[in-house]
Write a protein that holds these residues in place. Structure first.
Motif, short mmCIF file in Angstrom:
data_model
loop_
_atom_site.label_atom_id
_atom_site.label_comp_id
_atom_site.label_asym_id
_atom_site.label_seq_id
_atom_site.Cartn_x
_atom_site.Cartn_y
_atom_site.Cartn_z
N GLU A 67 -1.41 5.86 -4.78
CA GLU A 67 -1.35 6.56 -3.37
C GLU A 67 -2.21 6.02 -2.41
O GLU A 67 -1.82 5.88 -1.17
CB GLU A 67 -1.92 7.90 -3.87
CG GLU A 67 -1.76 9.37 -2.81
CD GLU A 67 -2.39 10.52 -3.40
OE1 GLU A 67 -3.30 10.92 -2.63
OE2 GLU A 67 -1.75 11.02 -4.31
N THR A 101 4.12 0.03 -3.06
CA THR A 101 4.10 0.73 -4.46
C THR A 101 3.55 -0.37 -5.50
O THR A 101 4.47 -0.96 -5.54
CB THR A 101 5.10 1.65 -4.81
OG1 THR A 101 5.64 2.48 -3.81
CG2 THR A 101 5.14 2.34 -6.12
N LYS A 147 -0.56 2.90 -1.25
CA LYS A 147 0.74 3.10 -0.34
C LYS A 147 0.51 3.64 0.94
O LYS A 147 0.93 3.25 1.90
CB LYS A 147 1.70 4.45 -1.07
CG LYS A 147 3.01 4.40 -0.74
CD LYS A 147 3.84 5.44 -1.73
CE LYS A 147 5.14 4.89 -1.58
NZ LYS A 147 6.06 5.49 -2.55
N ASP A 148 -0.76 4.33 1.10
CA ASP A 148 -1.24 4.93 2.32
C ASP A 148 -1.63 3.83 3.13
O ASP A 148 -1.78 3.75 4.22
CB ASP A 148 -2.35 5.89 2.04
CG ASP A 148 -3.00 6.57 3.36
OD1 ASP A 148 -2.09 7.23 4.08
OD2 ASP A 148 -4.27 6.52 3.60
#
Length: 351
Positions: free
Chosen positions: A168, A177, A171-172
């Motif tokens: 997460e 990924t 990705k942010d």
């Protein structure tokens, strides 16, 4: 570089408050104007060639970019000629995606920088190199044997957390990924998410899920609270959350460790040395398990503990902890690094 900021700082006095990113971008703009040839950190890739990922930014990130551009104009317009807004948006995107956080030997924040050549390395949650800093120079060292032709991987994030959290975060912040061997095998997740043993009835799946949500929320709440709450209020948040999470999680669970680390930091700030030492002692062993070998997070924890022990007249424990920090740092920073010299001096003084 300071000449650029000096007149602006003097003009604004106490109202001088651009963010670190804004200051970095201002310095980059000035450097690009004064220096046309490549810098030593652009032998392979120039800063202008770095990815900005503007197409992947959500509204919140675009808004933050706009705020940064406005601040740049506000604080520097009298002292610097800017490129147009499109070029500035690109530059802020490049800095945000490729910037490095510079920290000292105890991982206290010192500043931000961009090293285009170093930014070329891809991420892995089980990296084979580590990046450290000597003055304004970034140094990259192998943490394991690397064969010719084998890819070099650095880590972009704190590797303490379980796979889902890491994916997460990556990705942010970096828009990809992760499919490294650690993320595909999830080999450390069970230990990282350890549930408290000896409970009369083991917690249900749903109860664990709820506690993970609570843990993530309290971590975020604490991050915000640091800006406006008093140290004793912050310590209370840590203690209450540890008590609540402790009803389900083992002390070695990474969410417990996160709040213990925050509590230790608050104790150090309040000069409660015994409190800081107690938290440090709980953290160090699980850290050694959860982090990869030669982790700076483990080294800095041994270093903090060692210095605490020495300050509390626990000489034998202090020297032992400093030796463990040195064993990691000599590989990560190199044997000739000033930090190594400093720690050896601290140990010599104990003789």
């Amino acid at each position: 570089m300071h000449k650029l900021e000096c007149s602006a700082m003097c003009a604004y006095g106490e109202n001088w408050c651009p963010s670190e990113t804004v200051r970095l971008v201002a310095r980059i703009i000035l450097k690009q104007k004064c220096q046309t040839e490549r810098t030593p950190s652009e032998r392979v890739l120039t800063l202008t060639e770095l990815e900005a990922h503007l197409d992947k930014l959500d509204d919140e990130k675009n808004e933050m970019n706009d705020t940064d551009i406005a601040a740049l104009h506000h604080f520097y317009s009298r002292h610097l000629d800017f490129p147009d807004n499109a070029a500035l948006t690109e530059l802020f995107g490049q800095v945000n995606c490729n910037g490095f956080t510079i920290e000292d030997e105890e991982l206290s924040h010192l500043g931000s920088a961009v090293f285009p050549d170093v930014a070329l390395m891809n991420h892995s949650c089980s990296p084979n190199v580590i990046v450290t800093y000597k003055g304004t120079v970034a140094e990259v060292r192998a943490m394991q044997d690397i064969s010719p032709g084998e890819e070099i991987f650095n880590s972009y994030i704190d590797l303490l957390y379980p796979t889902e959290d890491r994916i997460e975060r990556l990705k942010d912040s970096y828009f990809f990924t992760c499919d490294c061997k650690e993320c595909t095998s999830k080999s450390k997740d069970k230990a990282k998410m350890e549930i408290r043993q000896k409970l009369s009835t083991p917690p249900e799946e749903e109860e664990i899920k709820q506690m993970v949500m609570y843990a993530r929320n309290v971590i975020e709440e604490f991050r915000r609270a640091k800006h406006y709450k008093t140290p004793s209020e912050l310590l209370e948040i840590c203690e209450l959350s540890l008590e609540k999470m402790g009803s389900v999680f083992a002390e070695t669970n990474v969410y417990m460790l996160h709040m213990m680390y925050q509590a230790m930091g608050v104790c150090l700030y309040m000069q409660d040395w015994d409190g800081a030492m107690k938290y440090g002692e709980k953290i160090i062993q699980p850290y050694s398990v959860h982090y990869p070998p030669y982790s700076l997070n483990v080294a800095s924890m041994y270093l903090k503990l060692g210095r605490l022990y020495l300050g509390l007249e626990k000489r034998t424990q202090g020297v032992k902890a400093l030796k463990k920090a040195l064993a990691i740092m000599e590989v990560a920073h190199g044997k000739d690094h000033p930090y190594i010299t400093e720690i050896k001096k601290e140990m010599e003084e104990q003789k």
